[in-house]
Design an enzyme around this catalytic site. Structure first.
Site, mmCIF file in Angstrom:
data_model
loop_
_atom_site.group_PDB
_atom_site.id
_atom_site.type_symbol
_atom_site.label_atom_id
_atom_site.label_comp_id
_atom_site.label_asym_id
_atom_site.label_seq_id
_atom_site.Cartn_x
_atom_site.Cartn_y
_atom_site.Cartn_z
ATOM 1 N N GLY A 205 77.536 -36.083 -6.697
ATOM 2 C CA GLY A 205 76.745 -37.049 -7.591
ATOM 3 C C GLY A 205 77.698 -38.337 -7.212
ATOM 4 N N CYS A 206 77.175 -39.536 -7.423
ATOM 5 C CA CYS A 206 78.021 -40.843 -7.272
ATOM 6 C C CYS A 206 79.051 -40.867 -8.358
ATOM 7 C CB CYS A 206 77.109 -42.033 -7.481
ATOM 8 S SG CYS A 206 75.669 -41.891 -8.813
ATOM 9 N N PHE A 207 78.846 -40.721 -9.545
ATOM 10 C CA PHE A 207 80.023 -40.886 -10.566
ATOM 11 C C PHE A 207 81.027 -39.656 -10.348
ATOM 12 C CE2 PHE A 207 76.396 -42.787 -13.260
ATOM 13 C CZ PHE A 207 77.192 -44.011 -13.490
#
Lengths: 352, 352, 352, 352
Positions: free
Chosen positions: B154-156
């Site tokens: 995921g991005c985070f």
């Protein structure tokens, strides 16, 4: 020059937005290596200190503005300098045997008094004005090929004349009725500090500026006059959009033959730009937005004939830092060197 | 596979922002050709109609989601599909013999009940969860190499764990004190319409969202637990920034040895990421901004030890659509294929 | 003073954003008339030339900084001057018998050496530091009532301490665990030109700044120490959001009693701020966004207890130019004069 | 009605941006109380749940659309409803004896077939079209006074015709040469979800829309024809600016007497708008920006005659949600009631 040999490029004015964009684009060029980044101030300091996005990518220190030094390090010089500065630098650069691509406005106009009137500065010597080839790549490529000194067009003139040239040239619109309403992102104002570029003044704001006095007016008229074969005068108004990149020119003119349709014009433009990869004539009934060319060298054009009024509306967009500055400069280098004009420039627009 | 052979790639979910970014990036990849753009809706229509920035660049029509069709056209499939959709598609894709890189959250967590708790959906079968390699490229490259099914982070979690891993692994911070304050541009919310992405609601606004319940929490804890060698629980809060691209995680933790300095940590991180070109550890005393990695695959990290409080503040930034999605997915493909992980990904950040 | 009598106000530093906002807000105040707009530069020029949004609204010319002149024209002086300038102006203003509300940071800290350490300037004389009442309206109203010299709080300390005070005061959170992650719009940086406020550098960018060294740190700690009854040290990090107005502080702390819930805290805050109209404690499970207080004097607060980690996340937002500067300054004037503190300040937030 | 009596107002379509702005503005009106907020959906729910900026300010629940209910609660109804909806609601509202101010486009055009052609909807009955007074406050105040049914002008027509009317009326420009290039903030597109208002599609983007087909075209031509005393046709193009509020119309026309100067026009406009406080004719040589009227009911106008081309450029700005919608609606109410037209509307623009 064979493909095995790299052309060495120096960038003068490398700490302005035009210079920074040249560095980004040239990093992807297969035949060019940036060998000197030059700044009138800050010589000796690490380039990436001021531009941390280039940390570990550009490891050079800034060079001084010195023609002999440049000659020893480079084959071609990009001048991304403010108006008035190029006037002083170009002669020594050419004398040193460097190829020169000037991104300032100093050598675009061919009449010294017109330059002085609009730029409020002394014009370069006429000999250099005459020698500079005006590098609107898609319109005057034949003149750029083989040149050693090219004056790179302004951002507004690029978007505007690419949008108007085919129609004027064909005689399909009346040149005396042309009205140009242009809008630009804030990076067009450069990196120098001013209240006009101060965030809180610009954000969530839309404003007109230099109404009736923008220095790109005579440059646009110079190109349109060439298309029309006679002097053309236009109304040109510029606006500031709260965004960083992008120019749109919305252009209006009266048709010479009211029976012509949007589709007719679309076909005219497609034929005119046949084989020119960076101009994308959009399908009839659709219009380009600035974001659709973001970060790329494209100029996208759409148009609509309004039968109610007998006028055409033409919309043309570019990224002001690419096709309106650094990208077209590299396109001109490609032409000067006899390479494919698209070399190193086929960036896909960054979207969203 | 020799360099002369192109790998054929299909992109499922090609009309979301992750898919669109894959198309932009893969256009510059020397060994990959996109041979199929797939969408569960709109099959049969011209791709560029919905994405005019790709006019004359992508001329394909959208394909249906059909494993056999994909197998006939592609070697590898990128799934840029919403959570829950990948769960259904992956088995047939793998069965058809396709390599799969899944950008959704479906196969990142290895415990089905944890997935169900945070995603509010049924988890994939445990066999597929086990088979999926978690592709945090800089941390687990050895596992990605040679894999045929990779779950893209995921991005985070990407911005966050790259920023915390070295310190946790070294035991220099107390894992139980970690607080993560993350901020993302709006494109992270995807292309689906919602009031949360409506321009007038987001512009000139800053807000927190999913406070205490963000589904990336267990993914972050999974990676940090691996670093710590024991279960780690964190406080993770996400905020929406009025901009399109970019993530920053600002992270706080208490030092285990209060005598350590910012320079000590900087050196630790430099050694940890030695040779990993996409992680740029910034010089002590400087901190990265999101724009400095815009459009690129870099993750930039800076840190500050505050002797007054005995805590460290670590700042990590990425472009959520590149390193946080499409870019890392391609980096994982490079690793899967045994290529240099930077292939086709050395884009210079777009600045300004 | 009876309601029939207008208080005459002078604004020194009227050409900064704080001063401009004072003019906007005071235009709607029933008992105050702005009788002098003052600027150290530009005296004698028409105010609205620099601020065309006030064309035909403010017709004054700028006055010089002259205590005797101000005394003849005004009863109260707002100093919206830079740090260091107020130090020099306040004594003569007070001596002239003017009431003074200082919006700078010069008189907030009560210990001269702490001021010098964080502001890198010489502190005002101790006598004046002692005399200045710290005007955090909702916390210290009793001290502000009847005062003739008020030091108006900083923008970050306002959002932050209003968000933390009730929990610290009640002993429900451990003051030693407080971490403050703040975000501000760009107008907080003022109207002075700098690269940090240059549009193209800020737009579509998110960055941290003054990490570990922000001068508002000791001001926050001063207030929290008062709440805790002992010295408190915090970690405070500030970030710049690409928007003009608005501050959010996201604050983290460990609960002293892990059994307390979000609803418990919500109730605590509601009781604490009972009757204080400008603090809106949001319903449990909802969190304020900066736009929801745009242009208004509200401070909105939401909170979430995370049972997993035993920590609370508190979110507090203000408009930095209103509650964080001009609005709270007027609220303090209302208190000084013995008026209803909401007088002239009940602006509805501008949304969207 | 005496000043002691409050007029009770209902707002139908209160959950759109026009309705929300009516609530903000009417909260400051001395003679009006909002007694009913109405929504075709969500009746029975708390208004502030959807609009937390109004938490503790508006405590009403949403009412159903029921003329008898409205009649029992209100004296006047603002219809901030979509096109097509007002057509259906107005007759019953008028029949119930309510005064009606309709903010939609349904009753602006007086010819049913023109409405149908541009709006692609069935027109209201001719009787109602005839009965509706077109409320361009500064131009037709005499007709609005005492009316019980007012059709509030569109946002673009307001900015545009206020900018053109004096020159056309005086015969100083040739109506057949008028070109209108308009730009609007995104809130003009309303609160309904669409890709055109999706943040990542709009941010950092500038685009034209509804080229040649915008439904405000005939409304503009209706007003200009009235000024000219004969039918006028114009070219009108609209663009979307990445900002929330604000409209600028840049307008071009050929002078009928080329000897007239910018100063001549400036004086003409000043005389025309003498005593109309909401129109601010800017000093010759200066031009208004949208932010300079942000949140206010002003329409600011500047103009430049270009002797080179014999054309004038006129620039007119408004806040689309205030003067372009809710503000002018309240101004019309003031006129209908025989009050000072500025009542409750003298908000100072929010700047920056």
């Amino acid at each position: 020059m064979t493909h095995g040999t790299q052309v060495r490029a120096a960038i003068v004015g490398s700490t302005g937005y035009g210079g920074v964009e040249l560095i980004r684009l040239l990093a992807a060029h297969p035949y060019v290596t940036v060998t000197s980044v030059v700044s009138s101030s800050n010589a000796g300091t690490l380039y990436s200190e001021g531009f941390p996005h280039l940390y570990e990518i550009v490891t050079d220190t800034l060079d001084e503005v010195d023609p002999q030094l440049l000659k020893s390090k480079a084959d071609v010089v990009f001048l991304a300098t403010p108006h008035g500065v190029s006037t002083k630098l170009v002669p020594s650069m050419l004398e040193a045997g460097l190829k020169v691509i000037d991104l300032s406005g100093d050598f675009r106009l061919k009449e010294a008094d017109v330059y002085s009137q609009w730029y409020k500065k002394d014009a370069p010597e006429q000999g250099y004005l005459d020698r500079a080839v005006f590098g609107m790549s898609e319109l005057f490529a034949d003149e750029v090929k083989g040149a050693d000194f090219v004056s790179n067009p302004g951002c507004f003139p690029t978007a505007t004349t690419l949008g108007l040239y085919p129609a004027v040239k064909a005689g399909w619109i009346d040149p005396d009725t042309i009205i140009i309403d242009s809008k630009t992102g804030v990076s067009g104002g450069g990196r120098g500090l001013s209240m006009a570029n101060h965030y809180s003044e610009v954000n969530e704001n839309f404003k007109a500026y230099k109404v009736g006095v923008h220095q790109h007016t005579p440059e646009i008229e110079m190109v349109l006059s060439r298309a029309a074969g006679r002097p053309v005068t236009t109304t040109f108004t510029t606006h500031l959009v709260p965004m960083t990149r992008g120019i749109m020119s919305t252009m209006y003119a009266t048709l010479t033959d009211k029976s012509r349709t949007s589709a007719d014009f679309n076909e005219l433009y497609r034929q005119f730009y046949e084989g020119r990869r960076f101009v994308r004539v959009r399908p009839t009934g659709t219009y380009p937005a600035t974001k659709e060319v973001y970060g790329s060298n494209y100029c996208d054009i759409g148009m609509n004939v309004d039968a109610r009024t007998g006028r055409i509306t033409i919309i043309s967009v570019i990224d002001n830092l690419v096709k309106g500055a650094a990208g077209q400069a590299i396109q001109n280098l490609n032409l000067m060197m006899g390479w494919d004009e698209t070399l190193g420039l086929l960036f896909t627009p960054v979207y969203p």
